[in-house]
Design a protein around this motif. Sequence first.
Motif, mmCIF file in Angstrom:
data_model
loop_
_atom_site.group_PDB
_atom_site.id
_atom_site.type_symbol
_atom_site.label_atom_id
_atom_site.label_comp_id
_atom_site.label_asym_id
_atom_site.label_seq_id
_atom_site.Cartn_x
_atom_site.Cartn_y
_atom_site.Cartn_z
ATOM 1 N N ALA A 353 0.837 -1.205 0.000
ATOM 2 C CA ALA A 353 0.000 0.000 0.000
ATOM 3 C C ALA A 353 0.871 1.254 0.000
ATOM 4 O O ALA A 353 0.640 2.194 -0.787
ATOM 5 C CB ALA A 353 -0.932 -0.008 1.208
ATOM 6 N N ALA A 354 1.885 1.296 0.858
ATOM 7 C CA ALA A 354 2.746 2.474 0.954
ATOM 8 C C ALA A 354 3.539 2.698 -0.327
ATOM 9 O O ALA A 354 3.695 3.844 -0.779
ATOM 10 C CB ALA A 354 3.702 2.324 2.139
ATOM 11 N N GLU A 355 4.026 1.621 -0.940
ATOM 12 C CA GLU A 355 4.825 1.768 -2.163
ATOM 13 C C GLU A 355 3.964 2.214 -3.341
ATOM 14 O O GLU A 355 4.401 3.013 -4.172
ATOM 15 C CB GLU A 355 5.546 0.462 -2.495
ATOM 16 C CG GLU A 355 6.653 0.098 -1.516
ATOM 17 C CD GLU A 355 7.839 1.067 -1.564
ATOM 18 O OE1 GLU A 355 7.912 1.898 -2.498
ATOM 19 O OE2 GLU A 355 8.677 1.007 -0.651
ATOM 20 N N HIS A 356 2.738 1.724 -3.428
ATOM 21 C CA HIS A 356 1.850 2.165 -4.506
ATOM 22 C C HIS A 356 1.398 3.609 -4.288
ATOM 23 O O HIS A 356 1.265 4.371 -5.250
ATOM 24 C CB HIS A 356 0.653 1.225 -4.636
ATOM 25 C CG HIS A 356 0.972 -0.057 -5.339
ATOM 26 N ND1 HIS A 356 1.493 -1.150 -4.683
ATOM 27 C CD2 HIS A 356 0.878 -0.413 -6.645
ATOM 28 C CE1 HIS A 356 1.689 -2.126 -5.551
ATOM 29 N NE2 HIS A 356 1.333 -1.713 -6.740
ATOM 30 N N GLU A 357 1.190 3.979 -3.031
ATOM 31 C CA GLU A 357 0.844 5.379 -2.757
ATOM 32 C C GLU A 357 2.013 6.293 -3.114
ATOM 33 O O GLU A 357 1.817 7.364 -3.705
ATOM 34 C CB GLU A 357 0.473 5.566 -1.288
ATOM 35 C CG GLU A 357 0.061 6.999 -0.967
ATOM 36 C CD GLU A 357 -0.329 7.205 0.489
ATOM 37 O OE1 GLU A 357 -0.366 8.389 0.914
ATOM 38 O OE2 GLU A 357 -0.588 6.208 1.187
ATOM 39 N N LEU A 373 -4.516 3.300 -14.466
ATOM 40 C CA LEU A 373 -3.978 2.402 -13.444
ATOM 41 C C LEU A 373 -4.796 1.122 -13.387
ATOM 42 O O LEU A 373 -6.030 1.169 -13.395
ATOM 43 C CB LEU A 373 -3.994 3.081 -12.075
ATOM 44 C CG LEU A 373 -3.266 4.428 -11.975
ATOM 45 C CD1 LEU A 373 -3.457 5.035 -10.587
ATOM 46 C CD2 LEU A 373 -1.778 4.253 -12.284
ATOM 47 N N ILE A 374 -4.097 -0.022 -13.291
ATOM 48 C CA ILE A 374 -4.765 -1.318 -13.358
ATOM 49 C C ILE A 374 -4.334 -2.193 -12.190
ATOM 50 O O ILE A 374 -3.142 -2.323 -11.917
ATOM 51 C CB ILE A 374 -4.442 -2.050 -14.678
ATOM 52 C CG1 ILE A 374 -4.786 -1.167 -15.872
ATOM 53 C CG2 ILE A 374 -5.176 -3.381 -14.759
ATOM 54 C CD1 ILE A 374 -3.619 -0.377 -16.406
ATOM 55 N N GLY A 375 -5.316 -2.801 -11.505
ATOM 56 C CA GLY A 375 -5.014 -3.780 -10.477
ATOM 57 C C GLY A 375 -5.439 -3.353 -9.085
ATOM 58 O O GLY A 375 -5.574 -2.162 -8.782
ATOM 59 N N GLU A 376 -5.603 -4.333 -8.234
ATOM 60 C CA GLU A 376 -6.070 -4.104 -6.870
ATOM 61 C C GLU A 376 -5.165 -3.155 -6.092
ATOM 62 O O GLU A 376 -5.622 -2.268 -5.372
ATOM 63 C CB GLU A 376 -6.168 -5.449 -6.140
ATOM 64 C CG GLU A 376 -6.567 -5.347 -4.682
ATOM 65 C CD GLU A 376 -6.518 -6.680 -3.973
ATOM 66 O OE1 GLU A 376 -6.674 -6.702 -2.737
ATOM 67 O OE2 GLU A 376 -6.322 -7.713 -4.647
ATOM 68 N N HIS A 377 -3.855 -3.333 -6.216
ATOM 69 C CA HIS A 377 -2.916 -2.540 -5.421
ATOM 70 C C HIS A 377 -2.802 -1.103 -5.914
ATOM 71 O O HIS A 377 -2.512 -0.200 -5.124
ATOM 72 C CB HIS A 377 -1.539 -3.206 -5.424
ATOM 73 C CG HIS A 377 -1.537 -4.604 -4.905
ATOM 74 N ND1 HIS A 377 -1.668 -4.894 -3.568
ATOM 75 C CD2 HIS A 377 -1.447 -5.804 -5.545
ATOM 76 C CE1 HIS A 377 -1.644 -6.212 -3.393
ATOM 77 N NE2 HIS A 377 -1.514 -6.777 -4.579
ATOM 78 N N MET A 378 -3.042 -0.889 -7.193
ATOM 79 C CA MET A 378 -2.894 0.454 -7.765
ATOM 80 C C MET A 378 -3.926 1.448 -7.234
ATOM 81 O O MET A 378 -3.762 2.656 -7.396
ATOM 82 C CB MET A 378 -2.970 0.400 -9.291
ATOM 83 C CG MET A 378 -1.641 0.144 -9.971
ATOM 84 S SD MET A 378 -0.447 1.480 -9.673
ATOM 85 C CE MET A 378 1.008 0.784 -10.463
ATOM 86 N N HIS A 384 -3.115 10.310 -4.556
ATOM 87 C CA HIS A 384 -2.465 11.509 -5.117
ATOM 88 C C HIS A 384 -2.863 11.761 -6.564
ATOM 89 O O HIS A 384 -2.366 12.715 -7.178
ATOM 90 C CB HIS A 384 -0.944 11.354 -5.027
ATOM 91 C CG HIS A 384 -0.447 11.116 -3.641
ATOM 92 N ND1 HIS A 384 -0.334 12.135 -2.708
ATOM 93 C CD2 HIS A 384 -0.055 9.975 -3.015
ATOM 94 C CE1 HIS A 384 0.115 11.625 -1.573
ATOM 95 N NE2 HIS A 384 0.292 10.332 -1.729
ATOM 96 N N LEU A 385 -3.765 10.937 -7.099
ATOM 97 C CA LEU A 385 -4.111 11.059 -8.521
ATOM 98 C C LEU A 385 -5.634 11.033 -8.700
ATOM 99 O O LEU A 385 -6.200 10.096 -9.260
ATOM 100 C CB LEU A 385 -3.471 9.906 -9.310
ATOM 101 C CG LEU A 385 -1.950 9.837 -9.295
ATOM 102 C CD1 LEU A 385 -1.470 8.502 -9.855
ATOM 103 C CD2 LEU A 385 -1.355 11.000 -10.098
ATOM 104 N N PRO A 386 -6.319 12.059 -8.250
ATOM 105 C CA PRO A 386 -7.795 12.050 -8.301
ATOM 106 C C PRO A 386 -8.349 12.023 -9.723
ATOM 107 O O PRO A 386 -9.506 11.623 -9.917
ATOM 108 C CB PRO A 386 -8.178 13.355 -7.577
ATOM 109 C CG PRO A 386 -6.961 14.227 -7.696
ATOM 110 C CD PRO A 386 -5.796 13.297 -7.635
ATOM 111 N N LYS A 387 -7.547 12.417 -10.710
ATOM 112 C CA LYS A 387 -8.042 12.450 -12.090
ATOM 113 C C LYS A 387 -7.617 11.227 -12.894
ATOM 114 O O LYS A 387 -7.907 11.130 -14.081
ATOM 115 C CB LYS A 387 -7.570 13.721 -12.788
ATOM 116 C CG LYS A 387 -8.143 15.006 -12.188
ATOM 117 C CD LYS A 387 -7.704 16.227 -12.960
ATOM 118 C CE LYS A 387 -8.290 17.503 -12.367
ATOM 119 N NZ LYS A 387 -7.870 18.706 -13.121
#
Length: 431
Positions: A353-357, A373-378, A384-387
Amino acid sequence: MKISNSSLLAHFQSATGVCTDTRKIQKGNMFFALKGPNFNANALAEEALAKGASCAVIDDPAFETGENTLLVSDGLKALQDLATAYRNTLTIPIIGLTGSNGKTTTKELIFSVLSQQFHCFATSGNLNNHIGVPLSILSILPAHEIAVIEMGANKQGDIKELVDIAQPTHSLITNIGKAHLEGFGGESGVIKGKGELFDYVSAHGGIVFLPKEKNIVHQMSEERQITEVVLANSAMPTDLLEAKPYIRFSCADKTVVQSHLPGIYNFENIQMAIAVGKHFGLSDAQCKEGIATYQPTNHRSQYIKIGSNQVLMDAYNANPSSMQAAITHFAETDNEPKILILGDMFELGDLSAAEHEALGKLIASFSFEKVLLIGEHMQHALTHLPKAFYFPDKFGLHNWLQDHPIKSSYLLVKGSRGIQLESVLPFLAND
């Protein structure tokens, strides 16, 4: 009755090679019946013999069919023991190579350089694990003059297992980064695990190649008091001229070499390959030719023109270190508009979670036309990427691309191997 290692070696030396897949059997091959969580190749021994295998090595007596089935206690261990026994008959230099990022590209570069002078063998594709390394060793032919063996690892102890089989005379660690953190137990575990290659050198002797810039790999060598080292900066001096999109560098004789590799992060890999080539007596001209003619393949740092789009396909694997390098390079290129298609980074454990954030924060520091972005962890990068556009799986991405065609754009596609993001390519072929 179970067969001895010496008898296995005798069978191998009269065979045409080793195979573990009945779909790829060639006449005269030894077939090793390996077991896995979802398969038992012992049941395929008879099929392998029918397809022309000289013998089938099995570890289940229920599948013995005659003198051409050779019974062992454990098929995988028998394969590894055979590879070790065969390695002990070889007298050529063997370069053992590992690292968190760039090891396959570096292996291919070294192979391209050394092949200018030697009949060189190198690990095929990504056969760098507990099965792949034995198969690689057993693929070295009497005519080969030098070999480059790639070694991968998911946890501590993996590299030790592989070096005990390959017994490298020369060693190289490309770098230490945030890869397979779950299995290694954090970055300190990565350092210890990758360092098992240098542990072997410390105990058995040999030569270590070190990068030009002093880093943790230098420290790992010094801690083990390894004295036989070759520094990349003691080879053919090179100066980076540009890396947008491809690396171009100048040499001491004022000549310029144009490579087909993108990204400043690949320049050190080029320097290491040149250092290896020079150590083995290649001329400057041969080293330059080896670098200039190397073409990336297998979706590693590979530019692909598809429809009106230009794709930097780097989807063979991904971890925080390689993601940061690839995204930063991509952001600094001159092409516009730039679009990111990024998949999950696997095997990060509690740090996922921390590394993907953190990856999302890095992406937000640049200006991209679109971020997909693709995948559960993404989903953790979305902080930081609301758009950004988010898809739980790549099939949702495929559908979105069909409804929202991308044209005349420059794209970076990167993700872990398990996602296989190269599947997006057909959906980018828009004229």
